[in-house]
Design a protein around this motif. Structure first.
Motif, PDB file in Angstrom:
ATOM      1  N   LYS A   1      25.385  13.477  81.846  1.00  0.00           N
ATOM      2  CA  LYS A   1      24.906  13.571  83.137  1.00  0.00           C
ATOM      3  C   LYS A   1      25.141  12.620  84.230  1.00  0.00           C
ATOM      4  N   LEU A   2      24.932  11.286  83.928  1.00  0.00           N
ATOM      5  CA  LEU A   2      24.908  10.211  84.568  1.00  0.00           C
ATOM      6  C   LEU A   2      26.651  10.243  85.102  1.00  0.00           C
ATOM      7  N   LYS A   3      27.588  10.223  84.014  1.00  0.00           N
ATOM      8  CA  LYS A   3      29.011  10.233  84.361  1.00  0.00           C
ATOM      9  C   LYS A   3      29.268  11.341  85.392  1.00  0.00           C
ATOM     10  N   GLN A   4      28.809  12.596  85.247  1.00  0.00           N
ATOM     11  CA  GLN A   4      29.202  13.606  86.228  1.00  0.00           C
ATOM     12  C   GLN A   4      28.571  13.218  87.612  1.00  0.00           C
ATOM     13  N   TRP A   5      27.195  12.533  87.428  1.00  0.00           N
ATOM     14  CA  TRP A   5      26.509  12.091  88.756  1.00  0.00           C
ATOM     15  C   TRP A   5      27.517  11.028  89.382  1.00  0.00           C
ATOM     16  N   ARG A   6      27.870  10.116  88.710  1.00  0.00           N
ATOM     17  CA  ARG A   6      28.741   8.934  89.300  1.00  0.00           C
ATOM     18  C   ARG A   6      30.048   9.394  89.721  1.00  0.00           C
TER      19      ARG A   6
ATOM     20  N   ASN B   1      29.746   1.272  83.103  1.00  0.00           N
ATOM     21  CA  ASN B   1      29.148   2.181  81.854  1.00  0.00           C
ATOM     22  C   ASN B   1      28.029   1.484  81.250  1.00  0.00           C
ATOM     23  N   ALA B   2      28.044   0.146  81.030  1.00  0.00           N
ATOM     24  CA  ALA B   2      27.122  -0.590  80.351  1.00  0.00           C
ATOM     25  C   ALA B   2      25.616  -0.282  80.928  1.00  0.00           C
ATOM     26  N   THR B   3      25.626  -0.377  82.395  1.00  0.00           N
ATOM     27  CA  THR B   3      24.518  -0.135  83.002  1.00  0.00           C
ATOM     28  C   THR B   3      24.058   1.060  83.016  1.00  0.00           C
ATOM     29  N   MET B   4      24.795   2.010  83.103  1.00  0.00           N
ATOM     30  CA  MET B   4      24.359   3.661  82.764  1.00  0.00           C
ATOM     31  C   MET B   4      23.962   3.715  81.543  1.00  0.00           C
ATOM     32  N   GLU B   5      24.498   3.222  80.512  1.00  0.00           N
ATOM     33  CA  GLU B   5      24.194   3.453  79.102  1.00  0.00           C
ATOM     34  C   GLU B   5      22.642   2.852  79.017  1.00  0.00           C
ATOM     35  N   GLU B   6      22.348   1.747  79.687  1.00  0.00           N
ATOM     36  CA  GLU B   6      20.988   1.167  79.383  1.00  0.00           C
ATOM     37  C   GLU B   6      19.874   2.214  80.268  1.00  0.00           C
ATOM     38  N   ILE B   7      20.348   2.712  81.436  1.00  0.00           N
ATOM     39  CA  ILE B   7      19.539   3.417  82.091  1.00  0.00           C
ATOM     40  C   ILE B   7      19.131   4.983  81.409  1.00  0.00           C
ATOM     41  N   ALA B   8      20.244   5.369  80.607  1.00  0.00           N
ATOM     42  CA  ALA B   8      20.192   6.444  79.604  1.00  0.00           C
ATOM     43  C   ALA B   8      19.117   6.407  78.626  1.00  0.00           C
ATOM     44  N   ARG B   9      19.057   5.154  78.029  1.00  0.00           N
ATOM     45  CA  ARG B   9      18.288   4.748  76.975  1.00  0.00           C
ATOM     46  C   ARG B   9      16.833   4.700  77.594  1.00  0.00           C
ATOM     47  N   PHE B  10      16.732   3.961  78.679  1.00  0.00           N
ATOM     48  CA  PHE B  10      15.414   3.728  79.447  1.00  0.00           C
ATOM     49  C   PHE B  10      14.734   5.063  79.606  1.00  0.00           C
ATOM     50  N   ASN B  11      15.459   5.891  80.304  1.00  0.00           N
ATOM     51  CA  ASN B  11      15.206   7.193  80.722  1.00  0.00           C
ATOM     52  C   ASN B  11      13.786   7.416  81.751  1.00  0.00           C
ATOM     53  N   PRO B  12      14.198   6.416  82.835  1.00  0.00           N
ATOM     54  CA  PRO B  12      12.969   6.468  83.761  1.00  0.00           C
ATOM     55  C   PRO B  12      12.693   7.866  84.510  1.00  0.00           C
ATOM     56  N   ASP B  13      11.458   7.684  84.542  1.00  0.00           N
ATOM     57  CA  ASP B  13      10.606   9.053  85.328  1.00  0.00           C
ATOM     58  C   ASP B  13      10.782   9.059  86.858  1.00  0.00           C
ATOM     59  N   SER B  14      10.975   7.720  87.236  1.00  0.00           N
ATOM     60  CA  SER B  14      11.031   7.704  88.760  1.00  0.00           C
ATOM     61  C   SER B  14      11.751   6.725  89.357  1.00  0.00           C
ATOM     62  N   ALA B  15      12.210   6.518  90.489  1.00  0.00           N
ATOM     63  CA  ALA B  15      13.153   5.265  91.181  1.00  0.00           C
ATOM     64  C   ALA B  15      11.948   4.095  90.897  1.00  0.00           C
ATOM     65  N   GLU B  16      10.816   4.306  90.988  1.00  0.00           N
ATOM     66  CA  GLU B  16       9.958   3.145  90.867  1.00  0.00           C
ATOM     67  C   GLU B  16       9.683   2.444  89.799  1.00  0.00           C
ATOM     68  N   GLU B  17       9.907   3.399  88.502  1.00  0.00           N
ATOM     69  CA  GLU B  17       9.946   2.860  87.341  1.00  0.00           C
ATOM     70  C   GLU B  17      11.285   2.294  86.870  1.00  0.00           C
ATOM     71  N   LEU B  18      12.349   2.781  87.580  1.00  0.00           N
ATOM     72  CA  LEU B  18      13.770   2.254  87.172  1.00  0.00           C
ATOM     73  C   LEU B  18      13.726   0.942  87.910  1.00  0.00           C
ATOM     74  N   ALA B  19      13.092   0.769  89.092  1.00  0.00           N
ATOM     75  CA  ALA B  19      13.392  -0.609  89.843  1.00  0.00           C
ATOM     76  C   ALA B  19      12.438  -1.580  89.005  1.00  0.00           C
ATOM     77  N   GLN B  20      11.256  -1.298  88.397  1.00  0.00           N
ATOM     78  CA  GLN B  20      10.643  -2.181  87.523  1.00  0.00           C
ATOM     79  C   GLN B  20      11.187  -2.824  86.583  1.00  0.00           C
ATOM     80  N   ALA B  21      12.220  -1.718  85.853  1.00  0.00           N
ATOM     81  CA  ALA B  21      12.948  -2.166  84.448  1.00  0.00           C
ATOM     82  C   ALA B  21      14.113  -3.223  84.764  1.00  0.00           C
TER      83      ALA B  21
ATOM     84  N   LEU C   1      18.883  12.829  86.139  1.00  0.00           N
ATOM     85  CA  LEU C   1      18.244  12.702  84.948  1.00  0.00           C
ATOM     86  C   LEU C   1      17.199  13.860  84.849  1.00  0.00           C
ATOM     87  N   ARG C   2      16.464  14.245  85.835  1.00  0.00           N
ATOM     88  CA  ARG C   2      15.438  15.087  85.864  1.00  0.00           C
ATOM     89  C   ARG C   2      16.201  16.671  85.827  1.00  0.00           C
TER      90      ARG C   2
END
Length: 377
Positions: free
Chosen positions: A312-317, A334-354, A373-374
Motif C-alpha cells: 500500500k505504501l509503495k502504491q501511495w509513494r 524503501n527502508a523508511t517505508m518498511e520501518e513505517i509498515a512495521r510500526f503501523n501508526p494510527d495517526s500522523a501524531e503517533e508517526l511523528a513521535q516515532a 495505511l487506514r
C-alpha cells in the motif's frame, strides 16, 4: 577559452585570497582527488570561486589549510557544491574541515524532478555549456599541474553560483526550499569511515562462497592490499574482484590450473601466479574450525500484514511522487517505508513521535501516509 585562476601553494597566499573574499556571501567549492592512481586516496586540488574571483588551492604543496576552516564552517556564507557527499567526507578526513551553509545543486535538482542530475547534464541544459570530461580519471598528483588540467578544474565551479541561485529560486517557488535545507543539514554531518571486519565483507558476491572459499578469498584480499600499498596503486589495478572470486571458487593448486581459469589474464598469472597458488594451498591447510563465515544480520520475521502495508505504501509513494514530479526514491526510500509498515501508526501524531521521518517528510507526507495505511485496515 576559460582563464586559469591562480594556483595557491602557500598558507600566506591562501590567507590573502580569503581576505579578498571576506565580503562574499557565497562560495562555489569543488575538489579533485587521486583515487584512480594511488593506494591512499587524498585530496589533490581544491577549487574555490567567489562572486568575482577564483583560485585553485594546492594541498600537496601547502600543509596548513586551517585558514579555510572559519569560512567553510560559517553558516552565513553559502557554499555551493555539486554532489557534496564525497567532498565533505574528504575535506574532513584529510584536513579536519567542516562545511556549514551547504547548498548542494545536485540534491536541488533531484527535488525539482530533474531527469539527469550530473553537473555536465545540468549545465548543458540550462547554460548550453559542454564540460570536457577527459580529466575525470586523471592523476591529480601531477606537478607542475598541466595547464589544461588546471583549466578543466576551474570549469567545475565557474557556473555554480548562477546555477545555485536559479535552483534556489525554483525551489522557493515550488515550496520545497525547506525540504532541501534539511537534506543539506544532514549532509553536512557525513564523515568518512574505515571499514571493519574481514576484507571479504566488502566484496560483492562473497556471500555465495563456502567457508573454505572465503578463506582463500580473504588471503587473496590481504595479499592484494599489501601489494597495492607497496606499489602505491589502487586495489583494482593489482587484482580485480572478479578474478579473485574465480580463484576462490575454483581453488587452483597449480599454475596450469590457475592459468586455465576463466577471466585470468596471462599477465596476472605470470606476475602473481605462484603467489596466488601458494595462498590457495595455505587456505586449504586451515583447520575447519578456523574457517571464516559471512556475518549474518538477523532478518526481521516475514509478516504478511507488514508486506500488505508495504504494498500500500509503495502504491501511495508512486502516486505522490508522480504528483510532485519527483523520483520515488528521493521522496522516501524503501527502508523508511518498511520501518513505517512495521510500526503501523494510527495517526500522523503517533508517526511523528516515532521519529522515523525527516521533519519535512513528516510535515508534507505524514498525514497522507497514515491515510494510505487506514485504507487497508
Amino acid at each position: 577559452m576559460t582563464s586559469i585562476p591562480p594556483i595557491l601553494t602557500t598558507t600566506a597566499e591562501l590567507t590573502a585570497f580569503l581576505a579578498d573574499l571576506a565580503n562574499d556571501t557565497a562560495l562555489a567549492v569543488d575538489l579533485e582527488a587521486d583515487s584512480m592512481h594511488h593506494y591512499q586516496e587524498k585530496v589533490c586540488l581544491l577549487q574555490i570561486s567567489g562572486t568575482q574571483q577564483s583560485a585553485l588551492i594546492d594541498p600537496l604543496a601547502m600543509t596548513d589549510l586551517s585558514p579555510l576552516a572559519p569560512v567553510l564552517s560559517d553558516p552565513a556564507v553559502r557554499k555551493y557544491f555539486h554532489a557534496a557527499d564525497y567532498d565533505i567526507r574528504c575535506l574532513h578526513r584529510d584536513f579536519g574541515l567542516e562545511v556549514r551553509g551547504l547548498f548542494d545543486t545536485m540534491i536541488a535538482c533531484q527535488f525539482l524532478g530533474e531527469g539527469k542530475v550530473g553537473l555536465a547534464d545540468v549545465l548543458q541544459k540550462y547554460y548550453g555549456v559542454t564540460l570536457d570530461k577527459k580529466f575525470q580519471r586523471a592523476d591529480w598528483t601531477k606537478r607542475p599541474l598541466p595547464e589544461d588540467m588546471a583549466r578543466y578544474a576551474a570549469e567545475d565551479t565557474r557556473y555554480l553560483h548562477a546555477l545555485g541561485e536559479m535552483l534556489e529560486k525554483r525551489l522557493r517557488e515550488a515550496g520545497r526550499l525547506d525540504w532541501v535545507a534539511e537534506e543539506f543539514e544532514l549532509l553536512e554531518a557525513v564523515r568518512h569511515s574505515e571499514h571493519e571486519g574481514p576484507l571479504f565483507t566488502r566484496v560483492k558476491g562473497a556471500s555465495r562462497l563456502k567457508p573454505r572459499q572465503l578463506a582463500v578469498l580473504e588471503l587473496l584480499l590481504e595479499f592484494r592490499d599489501e601489494e597495492a600499498r607497496r606499489r602505491d596503486s589502487p586495489l583494482f589495478k593489482v587484482l580485480g574482484n572478479a578474478v579473485m572470486l574465480e580463484v576462490a571458487r575454483e581453488q587452483p593448486t597449480s599454475l596450469r590450473a590457475l592459468t586455465g581459469l576463466s577471466g585470468m589474464p596471462a599477465r596476472l598469472a605470470d606476475r602473481y601466479g605462484r603467489r596466488l597458488v601458494e595462498l590457495v594451498r595455505q587456505a586449504q591447510d586451515l583447520p575447519q574450525e578456523s574457517l571464516p563465515v559471512i556475518p549474518r544480520k538477523e532478518r526481521p520475521v516475514r509478516d504478511p500484514e507488514v508486506d500488505q502495508r508495504m504494498t500500500k505504501l509503495k502504491q501511495w509513494r508512486s502516486a505522490r511522487a508522480e504528483e510532485l514530479g519527483i523520483d520515488p526514491g528521493v521522496l522516501i526510500n524503501n527502508a523508511t517505508m518498511e520501518e513505517i509498515a512495521r510500526f503501523n501508526p494510527d495517526s500522523a501524531e503517533e508517526l511523528a513521535q516515532a521519529g522515523i521521518l525527516k521533519r519535512w517528510q513528516q510535515r508534507e507526507l505524514g498525514p497522507s501516509i497514515c491515510d494510505a495505511l487506514r485504507k487497508e485496515r
